[in-house]
Design a protein around this motif. Sequence first.
Motif, PDB file in Angstrom:
ATOM      1  N   ILE A 215      38.651  38.470  48.317  1.00  0.00           N
ATOM      2  CA  ILE A 215      37.901  38.748  49.390  1.00  0.00           C
ATOM      3  C   ILE A 215      36.541  39.066  49.019  1.00  0.00           C
ATOM      4  O   ILE A 215      35.654  38.188  49.614  1.00  0.00           O
ATOM      5  CB  ILE A 215      38.219  39.436  50.907  1.00  0.00           C
ATOM      6  N   VAL A 216      36.140  40.452  48.353  1.00  0.00           N
ATOM      7  CA  VAL A 216      34.994  40.535  48.512  1.00  0.00           C
ATOM      8  C   VAL A 216      34.032  39.545  47.707  1.00  0.00           C
ATOM      9  O   VAL A 216      32.566  39.560  47.784  1.00  0.00           O
ATOM     10  CB  VAL A 216      34.932  41.995  47.807  1.00  0.00           C
ATOM     11  N   GLY A 217      34.424  39.170  45.893  1.00  0.00           N
ATOM     12  CA  GLY A 217      33.860  38.538  45.324  1.00  0.00           C
ATOM     13  C   GLY A 217      33.641  37.105  45.707  1.00  0.00           C
ATOM     14  O   GLY A 217      32.689  36.560  45.787  1.00  0.00           O
ATOM     15  N   GLY A 218      34.066  36.413  46.528  1.00  0.00           N
ATOM     16  CA  GLY A 218      34.342  35.002  47.295  1.00  0.00           C
ATOM     17  C   GLY A 218      34.834  34.398  46.309  1.00  0.00           C
ATOM     18  O   GLY A 218      34.715  33.376  46.063  1.00  0.00           O
ATOM     19  N   VAL A 219      35.655  34.513  45.041  1.00  0.00           N
ATOM     20  CA  VAL A 219      36.103  34.102  43.970  1.00  0.00           C
ATOM     21  C   VAL A 219      37.420  33.388  44.793  1.00  0.00           C
ATOM     22  O   VAL A 219      38.113  33.778  45.790  1.00  0.00           O
ATOM     23  CB  VAL A 219      36.583  34.831  43.015  1.00  0.00           C
ATOM     24  N   GLY A 220      38.025  32.279  43.328  1.00  0.00           N
ATOM     25  CA  GLY A 220      39.727  32.018  44.099  1.00  0.00           C
ATOM     26  C   GLY A 220      40.344  32.908  43.878  1.00  0.00           C
ATOM     27  O   GLY A 220      39.792  34.296  43.405  1.00  0.00           O
ATOM     28  N   PRO A 221      41.369  31.663  43.866  1.00  0.00           N
ATOM     29  CA  PRO A 221      42.856  33.129  43.398  1.00  0.00           C
ATOM     30  C   PRO A 221      42.568  33.720  42.232  1.00  0.00           C
ATOM     31  O   PRO A 221      42.819  32.683  41.530  1.00  0.00           O
ATOM     32  CB  PRO A 221      44.055  32.562  43.879  1.00  0.00           C
ATOM     33  N   LEU A 222      42.784  34.616  42.032  1.00  0.00           N
ATOM     34  CA  LEU A 222      43.628  35.571  40.571  1.00  0.00           C
ATOM     35  C   LEU A 222      44.383  34.913  39.604  1.00  0.00           C
ATOM     36  O   LEU A 222      45.636  35.452  40.519  1.00  0.00           O
ATOM     37  CB  LEU A 222      42.931  36.737  40.874  1.00  0.00           C
ATOM     38  N   GLY A 223      44.917  34.622  38.618  1.00  0.00           N
ATOM     39  CA  GLY A 223      45.817  34.773  37.937  1.00  0.00           C
ATOM     40  C   GLY A 223      46.365  35.677  37.577  1.00  0.00           C
ATOM     41  O   GLY A 223      46.209  36.795  38.188  1.00  0.00           O
ATOM     42  N   ASN A 224      47.258  35.633  36.980  1.00  0.00           N
ATOM     43  CA  ASN A 224      48.337  36.399  36.124  1.00  0.00           C
ATOM     44  C   ASN A 224      47.380  37.639  35.002  1.00  0.00           C
ATOM     45  O   ASN A 224      47.837  38.349  35.066  1.00  0.00           O
ATOM     46  CB  ASN A 224      49.019  36.301  36.106  1.00  0.00           C
ATOM     47  N   ALA A 225      46.706  36.514  34.756  1.00  0.00           N
ATOM     48  CA  ALA A 225      45.935  37.300  33.558  1.00  0.00           C
ATOM     49  C   ALA A 225      44.489  38.553  34.788  1.00  0.00           C
ATOM     50  O   ALA A 225      44.624  39.266  33.791  1.00  0.00           O
ATOM     51  CB  ALA A 225      44.713  36.372  33.070  1.00  0.00           C
ATOM     52  N   VAL A 226      44.390  38.061  35.716  1.00  0.00           N
ATOM     53  CA  VAL A 226      43.669  39.299  36.237  1.00  0.00           C
ATOM     54  C   VAL A 226      44.298  40.823  36.830  1.00  0.00           C
ATOM     55  O   VAL A 226      43.717  41.460  36.963  1.00  0.00           O
ATOM     56  CB  VAL A 226      42.415  38.477  37.361  1.00  0.00           C
ATOM     57  N   ILE A 227      45.663  39.952  36.899  1.00  0.00           N
ATOM     58  CA  ILE A 227      46.839  41.064  37.782  1.00  0.00           C
ATOM     59  C   ILE A 227      46.756  42.431  36.511  1.00  0.00           C
ATOM     60  O   ILE A 227      46.513  43.591  37.086  1.00  0.00           O
ATOM     61  CB  ILE A 227      47.385  40.722  38.362  1.00  0.00           C
ATOM     62  N   VAL A 228      47.012  41.779  36.064  1.00  0.00           N
ATOM     63  CA  VAL A 228      47.883  42.478  34.627  1.00  0.00           C
ATOM     64  C   VAL A 228      46.505  43.744  34.014  1.00  0.00           C
ATOM     65  O   VAL A 228      46.306  44.637  33.834  1.00  0.00           O
ATOM     66  CB  VAL A 228      48.455  42.006  33.081  1.00  0.00           C
ATOM     67  N   GLY A 229      44.897  42.734  33.453  1.00  0.00           N
ATOM     68  CA  GLY A 229      44.108  43.424  33.739  1.00  0.00           C
ATOM     69  C   GLY A 229      43.500  44.160  34.487  1.00  0.00           C
ATOM     70  O   GLY A 229      42.946  45.622  33.893  1.00  0.00           O
ATOM     71  N   VAL A 230      44.090  44.708  35.785  1.00  0.00           N
ATOM     72  CA  VAL A 230      43.283  45.869  37.262  1.00  0.00           C
ATOM     73  C   VAL A 230      44.342  46.506  36.483  1.00  0.00           C
ATOM     74  O   VAL A 230      44.406  47.476  35.971  1.00  0.00           O
ATOM     75  CB  VAL A 230      44.076  44.705  38.571  1.00  0.00           C
ATOM     76  N   ILE A 231      45.465  46.833  36.487  1.00  0.00           N
ATOM     77  CA  ILE A 231      46.703  47.222  35.836  1.00  0.00           C
ATOM     78  C   ILE A 231      46.521  47.754  34.795  1.00  0.00           C
ATOM     79  O   ILE A 231      46.760  49.067  34.637  1.00  0.00           O
ATOM     80  CB  ILE A 231      48.152  46.979  36.008  1.00  0.00           C
ATOM     81  N   ALA A 232      46.201  47.270  33.681  1.00  0.00           N
ATOM     82  CA  ALA A 232      45.917  47.826  32.559  1.00  0.00           C
ATOM     83  C   ALA A 232      44.972  48.520  32.471  1.00  0.00           C
ATOM     84  O   ALA A 232      44.785  49.865  32.090  1.00  0.00           O
ATOM     85  CB  ALA A 232      45.489  47.042  31.133  1.00  0.00           C
ATOM     86  N   VAL A 233      43.523  48.765  32.759  1.00  0.00           N
ATOM     87  CA  VAL A 233      42.511  49.273  33.636  1.00  0.00           C
ATOM     88  C   VAL A 233      42.677  50.909  34.006  1.00  0.00           C
ATOM     89  O   VAL A 233      42.621  51.629  33.825  1.00  0.00           O
ATOM     90  CB  VAL A 233      40.980  48.837  34.240  1.00  0.00           C
ATOM     91  N   LEU A 234      43.564  50.832  35.412  1.00  0.00           N
ATOM     92  CA  LEU A 234      44.212  51.726  36.027  1.00  0.00           C
ATOM     93  C   LEU A 234      44.894  52.326  35.029  1.00  0.00           C
ATOM     94  O   LEU A 234      45.146  54.126  35.530  1.00  0.00           O
ATOM     95  CB  LEU A 234      44.414  51.370  37.130  1.00  0.00           C
ATOM     96  N   SER A 235      45.914  52.295  34.816  1.00  0.00           N
ATOM     97  CA  SER A 235      47.049  52.633  33.729  1.00  0.00           C
ATOM     98  C   SER A 235      46.532  53.710  32.701  1.00  0.00           C
ATOM     99  O   SER A 235      46.252  54.385  32.364  1.00  0.00           O
ATOM    100  CB  SER A 235      47.269  51.406  32.942  1.00  0.00           C
ATOM    101  N   VAL A 236      44.608  53.192  32.036  1.00  0.00           N
ATOM    102  CA  VAL A 236      44.424  54.154  31.252  1.00  0.00           C
ATOM    103  C   VAL A 236      43.432  55.507  31.918  1.00  0.00           C
ATOM    104  O   VAL A 236      43.772  55.842  31.456  1.00  0.00           O
ATOM    105  CB  VAL A 236      43.552  53.186  30.954  1.00  0.00           C
ATOM    106  N   ALA A 237      43.405  54.865  33.143  1.00  0.00           N
ATOM    107  CA  ALA A 237      42.914  55.780  34.527  1.00  0.00           C
ATOM    108  C   ALA A 237      43.838  57.368  34.451  1.00  0.00           C
ATOM    109  O   ALA A 237      43.192  58.699  34.169  1.00  0.00           O
ATOM    110  CB  ALA A 237      41.662  55.620  35.133  1.00  0.00           C
ATOM    111  N   PHE A 238      45.057  56.264  34.807  1.00  0.00           N
ATOM    112  CA  PHE A 238      45.886  57.371  35.628  1.00  0.00           C
ATOM    113  C   PHE A 238      46.552  58.479  34.274  1.00  0.00           C
ATOM    114  O   PHE A 238      46.744  59.714  34.884  1.00  0.00           O
ATOM    115  CB  PHE A 238      47.023  57.025  36.633  1.00  0.00           C
TER     116      PHE A 238
END
Length: 583
Positions: A215-238
């Motif tokens: 919504i914020v970025g105005g991009v199309g539907p995100l694929g699984n790769a982006v969702i996994v990337g989000v989880i991976a980055v946040l996992s390193v953080a937590f």
Amino acid sequence: MDRIVFGVAAAFVVGVIAWGVLSPDGLADFAAAGFVFVTTDFGWLFGVLTVVVFLFMMWLGFGRHRVVRLGQDDEKPEFSTISWVAMLFSAGIGIGLLFYGPLEPMTFFLDLPPAFADTTPGSDGAMHIALAQTLFHWGPVAWAYYALVGGAVAYAAYRKGRTPLMSALLEPIFGQRSHGVLGKVVDVFSIVVTLFGTAVSLGIGALQIGRGIEIVGGVGPLGNAVIVGVIAVLSVAFILSAVSGLKRGIRALSNINMALAGVLALFVLVVGPTVLLLNLIPGVLMTFVGELPALMAQSAATSPDAQGFMSAWTTYYWAWWVSWTPFVGMFIAKISRGRTLREFVTTVIVVPSVVCLIWFTIVGGTTMWLEQTGAAISEAASGQDMLFTVLNELPFGAVTSVLAMVSIVIFFVTSADSASIVMASLSEQGNPTPRRWTIVVWGVALASIAAVLLVGGGQVALSGLQSLMIVSALPFAIVVILVMLAWAKDLARDPLTIRRRYAREALDQGVRAGIEEHGDDFVLGVVATAPDEGAGAWLDTEDPALTDWYRPGAAEREPAMSEASASVTAESVPASSAGSTES
């Protein structure tokens, strides 16, 4: 390391992950059938248990045990009150506040609960009812569950010197059997429900973050790769936050996030319908208090509509809170050392409930107001969209959407690192400072489950696991009942409880003897009596239950009970006895 607890829990986790990936429909069907069974046949149990837990905690916090401290008699709290409250939120219901803040009040606003079917949907009255029903689910009764387990673990660990494990709470009832097979079953189950419960929450959080990026970025539907990337980055953080410890990691992030959430709520209050929201806060509180009997009575209703509503909402929530009690309760115990029961109950139950009242009224009230004014918030594509849809209807929508996403990210991190520490502690027989590699193992497992579920099974597997959590809450409800019985038994033999009774007996005997011999002209003194005639005649000082309960090897330091037992402070003496002294 408890190899049995660790190994069995890990094997169970791997098995359920494989089931979710290989046969997501099969997992969903099994979970759905179990969900219907639990909510339909045992919904009454969760309703009754919720009321009993709340009343039990009120008795502990404001009854005769209120001055008992979760630690030594003279111990001071480890964290400031502000940091303590911030960590309570981040570990408890952080992501839920942002996800359900606009969604749940809007749902009840347009489709009122059966007990209030006479109210017109979409009206001002429906607005009050919707927020009162939401507060019923997220307010005092929900936090009473967390306070029960958190307080029981803290009491057992920091006052009794037991290991901070769920199994150790049952020792007053089962004795040494709580350290055998029974105890290991309870601890394994605590790890499993913590892991899956947190994974479901993180999965929902990841989906909402992904939707926010779209919504914020105005991009199309995100694929699984982006969702996994989000989880991976946040996992390193937590994981980094978890291994850094409570003081540097979780506390710092929690304080930051409380400030962010506060700024977001204040912004919505100022740019939204300010006067309406300010009037709603006390109005909703009065509606909640006035309609509390009706809200509770829905549990006993037998109509199909009432049963369907209870299964989908209220019973679902009660089971959800029960399933989260090991994780949130044990984390609350870790940060609550040194608090009195009165302070503990007041803060853990009352303060978060007030904040939930303010948050849901501001966010939910603004959502319903926008719906009344024609913004069509209810047409949002999914629950993940609703928060961003509301913010986009207000000024600076792009900025506040980014702020909301940052808050969700921090809630994601703090919830996950709290869960990792708790699971590592359970794996290491209650070690309050588990080794880093154990924390990392459970952190990676937590992130892997969330990612595998979303990629392998998508929403189907995630929904199935969520229903499995509710099924797992049924046997854990029995554990909650046993925890209440065990804690009450422990408190009856607490040194402070014994000292209070001793003081009452001594004062009563002294006042009676003084009046009989001297009328009103006497003062109290201390003289020796025969062994069976004094104030302690009722007390068996050789009873092992009173003398052999403390295990200094299981706690950080040993309380000086001998010195504490010798003193009777003014706060230790009941009011009735104090009045007798003045007479």
